[in-house]
Design a protein around this motif. Sequence first.
Motif: not given
Length: 282
Positions: A136-163
């Motif tokens: 579960v990720a939060a920002s000013r835009r609200g909450e977003r839910r990301i499946a763990a299998a899609e969250f990890f996208q590479g070396l030290y890289t995730t699906a998180l936006e910068s905010d």
Amino acid sequence: MKAPDFDYVRVPTLAAAFKQLDSGDDVQLLAGGQSLLASLNLRLSQPQKLIDIAHIKGLAGITQGKGLIKIGALTRHCDIETSLLIREKLPLLSMAAPHIAHPAIRNRGTFGGSLALADPAAEWPACCVALNATVVAASRRGERRIAAAEFFQGLYTTALESDEIITSVEIPAPAKGAVAGFSELARRHGDYALVGLAAQGTLLKGRWNALNLVFFGVGDRPILAQAAAQKLMDGEGVKAAQDCIDAALNFSGDDVCSAETRLHLARVLLGRVLGTIKSNTA
């Protein structure tokens, strides 16, 4: 070496953290700091500003809801390790926790911090994928839910936006007949894993179902060995599953361990973990 100069801001709320993230500065979040402080001292990380979120209320703790176990992002590794609820409902996490570095690290490091870092040799990311967790990720835009299998996208890289900031992780409560297994191989206890395996599934009357086999320390992210799991769910033996673990899974080599060695160790770990699960449920 010493850390480079940076500004430090301690925020009391998520709203204050979002404001700092929107400042336009080169910022990094500080929670437990067990990885970040080392990277600062080595000058692998050189932010203009650290935003300390460790004192935001409501982001730590382990709770049980309707069909879910919720773990706050600021929950420390040691709290997961000692939680009776985790031991009863999510034993995979209890098995993995003692392998995380050393007690001093587990007393400070946080669950969400480990996921945000996305180190491919870390235990929690692999466990979250095996458990079909949702970040579960939060920002000013609200909450977003990301499946763990899609969250990890590479070396030290995730699906998180910068905010966005991880606030919690939601894990489905395992079904009847749920079993788990965990093991890793490292040069010394507490070192990063050369190869690790987190397994979660159901085993009823000797038959596997809904089985996730997730290797870590072998590539740029946790690797779900779907073909090997399918062999087991089809009723084939451990050898058939081991034979499905091959270079197609993108096992990587480095100056510590070759890709071929990692492949061999992964096959060994698979046999060990499956054997332990079977013996514990016999």
